[in-house]
Scaffold this motif. Structure first.
Motif, PDB file in Angstrom:
ATOM      1  N   PHE A  94       0.819  -1.199   0.000  1.00 31.16           N
ATOM      2  CA  PHE A  94       0.000   0.000   0.000  1.00 31.16           C
ATOM      3  C   PHE A  94       0.854   1.249   0.000  1.00 31.16           C
ATOM      4  O   PHE A  94       1.985   1.237   0.496  1.00 31.16           O
ATOM      5  N   GLN A  95       0.262   2.332  -0.528  1.00 29.53           N
ATOM      6  CA  GLN A  95       1.017   3.579  -0.587  1.00 29.53           C
ATOM      7  C   GLN A  95       1.385   4.076   0.809  1.00 29.53           C
ATOM      8  O   GLN A  95       2.477   4.584   1.037  1.00 29.53           O
ATOM      9  N   ASP A  96       0.446   3.906   1.766  1.00 30.21           N
ATOM     10  CA  ASP A  96       0.762   4.334   3.131  1.00 30.21           C
ATOM     11  C   ASP A  96       1.420   3.210   3.927  1.00 30.21           C
ATOM     12  O   ASP A  96       1.532   3.285   5.136  1.00 30.21           O
ATOM     13  N   ALA A  98       1.010   0.700   5.598  1.00 30.50           N
ATOM     14  CA  ALA A  98       0.230  -0.138   6.503  1.00 30.50           C
ATOM     15  C   ALA A  98       1.129  -1.048   7.329  1.00 30.50           C
ATOM     16  O   ALA A  98       0.991  -2.274   7.326  1.00 30.50           O
ATOM     17  N   ASP A 176       1.806  -0.081  -4.966  1.00 31.26           N
ATOM     18  CA  ASP A 176       1.331   1.299  -5.072  1.00 31.26           C
ATOM     19  C   ASP A 176       2.494   2.251  -4.763  1.00 31.26           C
ATOM     20  O   ASP A 176       2.861   2.431  -3.603  1.00 31.26           O
TER      21      ASP A 176
END
Ligand SMILES: Nc1ncnc2c1ncn2[C@@H]1O[C@H](COP(=O)(O)OP(=O)(O)OP(=O)(O)O)[C@@H](O)[C@H]1O
Ligand SMILES: Nc1ncnc2c1ncn2[C@@H]1O[C@H](COP(=O)(O)OP(=O)(O)OP(=O)(O)O)[C@@H](O)[C@H]1O
Ligand SMILES: [Mg+2]
Ligand SMILES: [Mg+2]
Lengths: 269, 328, 417, 417, 269
Positions: A94-96, A98, A176
């Motif tokens: 994920f882009q953030d 996680a 991502d």
């Protein structure tokens, strides 16, 4: 702007049709379609806020679409949650990221897929060993795998998140913006990794704002603009200028303007 | 070392365990009176004092601590008399004598008290009498989580249920809180016109204060309030009684009780066996009579016993009422 | 390129980075310790220091504070609330709260008492019923949380009230129910003490087991080419543990010895600690507490974690309530109502569990309850007025934790990326 | 390129993005409302629905529940704890907690009472002393937090105990102190009701002020080329507000009318709400509560925010305690100890303030305290056994919040980037 | 590898000498020196975990160095906290953005520097207007400035963080990987912005893993490796290969290997 309308050659592992998503007063995705074949690298590009991450989250079960159809391995499926997506064989970076800030690198790497010894106890030794192997394969510069994620640098965290996608045996890997925070060496390793994944016959969805990277590893480029499918290119046929024009929706964009200005300066200087 | 210190205490040790600190009587009266009397009767007796803050298991531990400090006599005012048997047993095992103070414990060696049930009964009787044995009342009992409140309640019902008084509404007040008493009473006034309420049973003085605040808040004149009961003979309640805002309170001549307890404890510590006891449910007991304090006997009870001085009661606010009541 | 680093021969795989400051041998460990002391990364040590300060002060006031007798009864009385506090540690690790543990403990104990005393069933069955009541309550809580999304503060507040009502309802006109003093529960909780010899045997077994496990772990790490830490230090630590425990045992044996109740509590702490640190469930619990969304995206079944935790907490609360009833030999309307909640939560927090989730340990409950119990016992022994007692309790509590806070100070200004 | 968007003529600058779903006029707003309803973004509406449900049920049991008399006394009694709860909202917005507000309220009231009744000072001076005591406590708290880093749970727990002791100490042998019933405080808190005419004037002024401010705001936005929202909706809302308030006023005027105490509380709520939403301090408070590190890096003096909040909370607690004493006309050992903490915190949480900081509003305290008060009054009027009373209180509380939770359900599965 | 040892030509606004920082058992920075002149763009590059962000945080008062000297405008200063750094005129875009998720875009943009009307009340209208202006100047694609940050995409957040640095009148602007999550257009705008800042005579510290961007806007490139000064280049004299070699510490690195392989493939194909 070249539009590729025929479906991809290879049999598709994951395909989406007519996907919609809205948040409050914002219609984030409108009627999206996307196909990923086995052993194919599909690059998903688009401006900030175009809806790329939202689409990835829909495919990995984090969000539920408001409408549309998802097919995996030819069957129509619903992805009610991340656990189910993983069980199906969809791994996501994920882009953030996680990651759990309070856990150390090893714990994060194997979260949800811990190795056990004797059937119950965590096998810390095996996991630590494997962690070092994975991280070295990505040229990570992490001083100790027993540091909590909270004390890692941005790039180190991203490397951990990417390494996580390699634990297990996914059919589709979605990345991502995996190289956003990475150093030059680590970026090169990730591109190598994408090529390896492709060779192993896995489907790869790669989101990136770096056109050079996209052109280096992708087979096909799908462009989103303001939540809609804007264009699709075979990578061989796509020039950087064409991609940028499709992303920004105009050929007289700031990127072109900058390039022209610099060209001018160089010629002057 | 610590263990030697435990064994090496010379002289006699008397432990006094009181149940809570939110009513004034225990620390303002029972404790000092008891300690003073012991000191008078026995120079090398030592009093260890504990307060359980209304917590049973804390009290159990305090009994244990008292034993660890080598108490010869344990004067125990239990948080919950009915459940205190276990504590008494452990204390007795160590060889200490246990005196149940103020509240009954079945297994105690001795018992000294004003009986809880009879307190409730006295309140109920006084209320019924003040009302001329007719009319409706509101009834505010003590905390449902306090075992003693149930005993007051039982006694009060005994007196009231047989009388001509009608209980309009009844309330078990969590924590005995005056605020809750005020709120509840105010809310009842939505249902019953003030003229219908001919009296209020409040289990203690704190609640009585809340009731007075509620009734005056609803527009009743402070000097035209219906009879309201109370218990504990708090200073604030005596002041209200003098001012005619509260009908009665229960005054337990704590001095008598505390001093008797001290005498008993000292004689037990010296190994004597008192013989002037009566029997109460199989336990050698001293039972005292609680006193109903009303406007006309304030002087002869709390003032006379030195419980409060006239200057305590007659602050500026109550000066007029005092002189009217002949207190000065 | 991975091999560039591997090239250094003889250095374990996890110590290759040149920025790592290396320390070897006991002297090296002393240095590490000193640095951690300055850096405020000492875990629970500062609270232990606070505890020692408390002990010294009370001992100076009255030496009997540290007598065998006092220590025995202190540990015995600490155990029931300690057990409840263990459950609180679990919910706090998730960043949730349970305000109802006190009421649940009282309500379960009342159910047990009515079942045994009024209906004449066996104590064993009664205890099963009590624990089952607790587990059911936890189940309902987790459904409220997972299906309706009610915040834990709210449903446990509702539970606090409802089960207090339940307690009154179950006890009915009885008021207080005394448990038969020859029942197994009372015998165990109130009169059960570990025989002297058995106590030594248990301590020896414990120390050997811990040493053995550590040695095995060391060997596995060495085999895998990872760093192992100093063997000397390991042996010294084990020896210290052994000496400490044996001395304590002999000191307590002067009086009645270890109470079974405390041993049970300690065993629960050890088991829960192992569950938290060494199993998948524990790992997932920490992950959910640290970052629930990340845990969910890792494929963890977050709902199950919440379920186990709420059920675990209520079950431990019920169990603690039963033990408390056994120790008191009775159940009354006030069981579990007074301060039990606050004490249980405070113990967990004082021991170092964060209210925001993801940080804490089972030992926190033990440490915290000992601190609170020591303050209470000390004040009992020193004999002061209630007003002073309240003030001193507050002050001492503050002191115990302030030492910890000050030592953590260095860590606060953090930041990432 | 910025100009590409600006090119669309006539569209306000903030509505240019083509992904924004546009809605105009009242019909459009109805649609937006429906969507927000489905999306669970309704703020406090669901709790209001819960409140209405409570009212309907109790009204069905006994219509007197909604009589003018009941509403008047309900609002009057709700105010003191409401004021305390306002302070709790402040600390919760920072993600902190204050467990000691009850004790602080009692302690301050006791100081005031002793100062006035025993030492014969004026009531005004006494109240100043009481409030100053509260402020000082808050100051000490913030020093403990900022200088020593003690967690708020711990120091406020210590305060809870210490000031309970302080209350006992200050009251000494007195037990209860009666306040002179002709004192300003008692007259204000207990007997003060807004005269009928004045009440209408206040309501009219309020509505006009709110309408005027909104119109000015609209004009400024329009001038700056930003969207303004429907004028019709604004007028309809204002009209509804006016009608609602006027009707309520006339209904309450059947009995004694608005109590000054409630009006004071409402005024405090409005002022605090404006401070929170419209001033720099409020903005910074939300920032610190949302992400303290980010706030610090933005150059916000985080320490000052904590200081103002802890002082504000304790001061409001003290002030609430004074009002409570005035309403009861006395101060006793049980002042502020009973449930005050839990009620104040619960009110803030039920009204929608998050325990984790950064989300909540001053109106939460008002809404929450009304819900709690309605439950209590309803049960007082319906008159049930105490066991049932506890159970029902818990159940109804759960119900009121569950409606909110279910409607929020849609929002839970979030995630970023 | 070219080492520039003479000090920079321009008078330096900010200079660090002998800075050290350690976290627990990891020595993160060792004896760092760095100078930034007015109107100069200094690029700070290095591998993941090299210590770039830590250095930026030291200069902006977030961390306190264990030792070393910081000079600002010629005077030796200490930077006890971010508020003081800002007061001095140091604006920073942090790698982790440091935004408040619960506040909306406008609130975040003006946090700590709110505009007031009438001396007390927040001037929401003026701030919203200015916010739109700032964001449009960065080509941000944000649907509404009244959305909470939590519901923005990664790139949108980063744009907000960058726009924040433009509020006020800083002497030195530090940008820690400002373009990591940005789209192509937004990246071009940020590079334009850096050039504007430079023209306005402000000092700029730019951290980036993108060598093309660095070469496009920087005057000087400072390379960190494992927490030490590894090299310093004038940008005109630095080739991409030389930079990558300095960053990775070897000329036979994975980037070179990839480049060579692709060169080979291209020649083959
Ligand atoms: N708070 C901390 N506690 C412990 N170690 C830390 C802390 N912050 C940073 N580090 C360590 O310091 C080293 C440098 O981190 P820093 O964030 O400065 O790297 P960076 O150069 O910015 O890397 P990137 O390019 O990945 O952003 C890393 O190894 C990291 O693990
Ligand atoms: N939870 C949410 N609530 C409301 N709006 C959201 C939410 N998540 C995303 N959005 C909106 O959806 C749009 C698309 O976001 P998304 O994260 O998919 O963009 P993206 O293409 O990944 O952009 P970037 O390149 O910046 O990462 C954005 O305008 C964002 O504001
Ligand atoms: Mg994205
Ligand atoms: Mg960095």
């Amino acid at each position: 702007m070249t539009m590729v309308t025929e479906s991809p050659v290879r049999e598709s592992v994951l395909s989406l049709t007519g996907v919609n998503k809205r948040f409050g007063a914002v219609q984030v995705l409108t009627d999206i379609h996307l196909e990923v074949g086995a052993g194919e690298v599909v690059a998903l590009v688009g401006d900030n806020g175009a809806g790329k991450s939202t689409l990835v989250k829909i495919m990995s079960g984090v969000y539920q679409p408001d409408g549309g159809d998802i097919r995996f391995d030819g069957r129509s499926v619903s992805v009610p949650g991340p656990a189910q997506a993983q069980a199906m064989g969809i791994a996501t970076v994920f882009q953030d990221l996680a990651l759990c800030d309070n856990l150390d690198v090893v714990a994060n790497l194997f979260l949800g897929r811990e190795k056990l010894v004797g059937g119950v106890a965590l096998d810390e030794v095996a996991m630590e060993n494997e962690a070092w192997r994975l991280l070295r394969s990505l040229s990570a510069k992490i001083p100790s795998v027993r540091l909590p994620i909270a004390s890692l640098s941005g790039g180190q965290r991203q490397t951990v998140a990417i390494a996580r996608a390699l634990v297990g045996d996914p059919k589709v890997v979605m990345l991502d913006e995996p190289t956003a925070a990475l150093g030059v060496a680590q970026t090169a390793e990730v591109l190598n990794l994408v090529e390896r994944l492709k060779e192993q016959g896995r489907g790869v969805v790669l989101i990136s704002h770096n056109m050079a990277d996209v052109q280096a590893v992708a087979d096909r480029v799908v462009v989103l603009r303001l939540g809609r499918n804007a264009a699709e290119f075979k990578v061989a046929e796509a020039s950087t200028e064409a991609l940028v024009a499709a992303i920004t929706g105009a050929s007289d964009n700031v990127v072109a303007a900058r390039a022209a200005r610099h060209e001018g300066e160089k010629n002057d200087g | 070392s610590a263990n030697d210190a435990q064994k090496g205490s010379s002289g006699k040790t008397i432990a006094l365990l009181l149940p809570e600190s939110k009513t004034t009587r225990y620390e303002a009266f029972d404790k000092p009176l008891f300690e003073k009397k012991v000191a008078e009767l026995c120079s090398d007796c030592k009093v260890d004092y504990y307060n359980a803050d209304q917590d049973e298991s804390k009290q159990a531990q305090q009994v244990d601590t008292a034993v660890s400090k080598g108490a010869d006599v344990i004067v125990l005012d239990p948080v919950n008399g009915a459940g205190a048997g276990g504590m008494v047993e452990s204390a007795q095992k160590s060889g200490a004598k246990v005196v149940a103070y103020d509240r009954f414990i079945g297994k105690a060696d001795y018992y000294l008290s004003f009986d809880n049930a009879s307190v409730g009964k006295l309140q109920g009787e006084a209320l019924a009498k003040a009302m001329g044995d007719k009319g409706g009342i509101l009834m505010l009992n003590g905390a449902p989580s306090d075992p003693n409140a149930a005993q007051f309640k039982k006694g009060a019902h005994e007196a009231l249920d047989g009388s001509g008084v009608k209980i309009l509404a009844e309330y078990d007040n969590p924590d005995w809180s005056p605020d809750n008493a005020q709120k509840w009473t105010s809310d009842q006034l939505a249902k019953f016109d003030t003229s219908k309420i001919k009296g209020v049973y409040a289990a203690n003085d704190g609640q009585a204060g809340g009731v007075v605040a509620a009734l005056t808040g609803a527009g009743m004149k402070p000097d035209a309030l219906p009879p309201i009961t109370g218990q504990d003979a708090e200073l604030a309640a005596i002041q209200r009684i003098v001012a005619g805002q509260q009908a009665m309170t229960i005054y337990k001549p704590i001095k008598i009780e505390a001093e008797k307890a001290a005498e008993l404890a000292v004689s037990l510590a010296k190994g004597e066996k008192p013989s002037d006891t009566e029997d109460f449910e199989g336990v050698a007991s001293y039972i005292f009579d609680p006193v109903v304090v009303q406007k006309d006997n304030v002087k002869d009870t709390v003032v006379k016993d030195g419980f409060y001085s006239v200057s305590d009661i007659c602050t500026a606010q109550y000066a007029d009422a005092c002189s009217a009541a002949g207190l000065k | 390129m991975a091999d560039v680093q591997d090239a250094t021969p003889g250095v374990p795989a996890d110590l290759l980075d040149e920025r790592l400051i290396q320390n070897e041998g006991l002297a090296g460990y002393a240095k590490v310790f000193w640095n951690r002391l300055r850096g405020g990364e000492l875990g629970s040590l500062p609270v232990v220091v606070g505890l020692i300060a408390i002990c010294v002060v009370f001992y100076a006031q009255d030496p009997r504070f540290l007598s065998s007798y006092t220590l025995v009864s202190m540990t015995q009385f600490a155990a029931p609330v300690g057990i409840i506090s263990l459950g609180i540690v679990l919910v706090l690790l998730l960043g949730e709260i349970d305000l109802s543990v006190g009421s649940v403990s009282g309500f379960s104990a009342a159910c047990m008492a009515v079942f045994v005393v009024d209906h004449g069933h066996s104590m064993f069955l009664g205890m099963l019923v009590g624990v089952a009541v607790g587990a059911t309550i936890g189940l309902v809580y987790s459904l409220l949380y997972l299906k309706l999304g009610v915040p834990s503060f709210v449903f446990s507040l509702a539970g606090l009230l409802a089960f207090q009502g339940g307690l009154l309802y179950v006890l009915g006109d009885h008021g207080t129910i005394n448990l038969p003093s020859d029942s197994g529960l009372v015998q165990f909780a109130k009169f059960g003490f570990v025989p002297d010899l058995l106590a030594y045997v248990i301590v020896a077994a414990l120390v050997l087991a811990s040493l053995g496990l550590q040695l095995v772990g060391r060997a596995r790490r060495a085999k895998a080419g990872l760093s192992t830490g100093s063997l000397g230090l390991l042996l010294v630590r084990s020896a210290l543990l052994a000496v400490g425990l044996l001395w304590l045992t002999s000191y307590l044996n002067v009086d009645r010895g270890w109470s079974y109740l405390w041993v049970l509590f300690a065993a629960l702490v050890v088991v829960l600690d192992l569950l938290l640190r060494k199993t998948r469930w524990g790992r997932h619990l920490f992950a959910v507490g640290g970052n629930e969304e990340a845990a969910r995206r890792s494929g963890i079944r977050v709902g199950r974690i919440y379920l186990t935790v709420f059920v675990g907490c209520s079950t431990l609360a019920a169990f603690g309530g039963l033990m408390s009833a056994g120790l008191l030999t009775s159940v009354s309307q006030s069981s579990g109502t007074t301060d039990t909640n606050l004490t249980a939560i405070a113990a967990a927090v004082i021991g170092g569990t964060s209210l925001f989730g993801g940080r804490g340990s089972a030992y926190a409950a033990m440490l915290g309850i000992i601190v609170l119990q020591a303050i209470q016992t000390g004040l009992n022994i020193v004999n002061v007025d209630s007003s002073v007692r309240f003030i001193v309790t507050g002050g001492v509590l503050l002191l115990a934790v302030a030492i910890d806070s000050v030592s953590r100070r260095a860590r606060t200004s953090s930041g990432r990326g």
